[in-house]
Design an enzyme around this catalytic site. Structure first.
Site, PDB file in Angstrom:
ATOM      1  N   LYS A   1      24.851   4.894  40.300  1.00 40.85           N
ATOM      2  CA  LYS A   1      24.251   6.141  40.817  1.00 40.85           C
ATOM      3  C   LYS A   1      24.426   6.247  42.332  1.00 40.85           C
ATOM      4  CE  LYS A   1      20.734   6.546  37.172  1.00 40.85           C
ATOM      5  NZ  LYS A   1      20.919   5.271  36.459  1.00 40.85           N
TER       6      LYS A   1
ATOM      7  N   THR B   1      31.206   6.962  53.320  1.00 39.02           N
ATOM      8  CA  THR B   1      30.592   5.729  52.835  1.00 39.02           C
ATOM      9  C   THR B   1      30.829   5.558  51.338  1.00 39.02           C
ATOM     10  OG1 THR B   1      28.880   5.778  54.540  1.00 39.02           O
ATOM     11  CG2 THR B   1      28.409   4.482  52.567  1.00 39.02           C
TER      12      THR B   1
END
Length: 209
Positions: A61, A68
């Protein structure tokens, strides 16, 4: 072919391996979530690869700024898995970057966008000052995550999602047998109900009891 993904929510890798060996021919694959990942990471995943489980559903998730996310996915090099979850709330640009990184890592890797957790209902949404009903929010998040290969949502929303996204994969967690304790889940359906429209169902407690 089985449509069941076994959720191995444990920190005991040996126990998880033992369970998987016993039923691996009866399931589609296993789900490795945060509990397991934080306990043994890549080394643990490799142990499942060694017993022939290479299509793992890696349920991390992920949600962060796009760059990033891209770097985080590329850092998953060296293990075999086929599905990786990211959060729809990360936004469309993040989903696009995730897809690009996934394809760079492995052309067969599929990015699956988690819409609204099955532990959340409309009462919870209102407490967060979100005025949408759950189904509308799931639909809006899915539309904004169209670059993903599929979606995670309750089986309650699977008919709606199938109608709007016929080519996307649908995964339904929050599966419970009739009269079974819901635990922390709010939007639950039975396996049969979920499989009317979903491609795969994610089950853990129900299979282990």
């Amino acid at each position: 072919m089985s449509k069941i993904i076994l959720a191995l929510d444990t920190t005991d890798v040996n126990k998880a391996l033992e369970i998987t060996k016993k039923i691996k021919d009866k399931i589609f694959t296993i789900k490795i979530g945060l509990e397991m990942w934080n306990s043994f990471g890549k080394d643990g995943v490799k142990k499942f690869n060694q017993i022939g489980i290479n299509n793992i559903f890696l349920d991390l998730k992920l949600a962060d700024v796009s760059n990033t996310i891209r770097k985080s996915i590329l850092a998953l090099d060296g293990i075999n898995f086929e599905y990786l979850t990211v959060h729809s709330f990360g936004g469309s640009e993040m989903i696009k970057k995730a897809k690009e990184a996934a394809k760079q890592l492995n052309p067969n890797l599929k990015v699956i966008a988690v819409t609204v957790l099955t532990s959340i209902n409309e009462k919870e949404l209102k407490s967060m000052q979100i005025n949408n009903n759950v189904e509308d929010l799931v639909l809006n998040l899915a539309k904004n995550s169209i670059e993903a290969d599929g979606f995670v949502a309750s089986g309650i929303e699977s008919k709606m999602l199938r109608g709007n996204f016929p080519k996307h994969l649908l995964f339904s967690p929050g599966i419970r047998m009739p009269n079974e304790d819901k635990h922390d889940q709010k939007r639950v359906v039975s396996p049969a109900e979920a499989l009317k429209y979903s491609d795969y169902i994610i089950m853990g407690r129900s299979l282990m009891t």
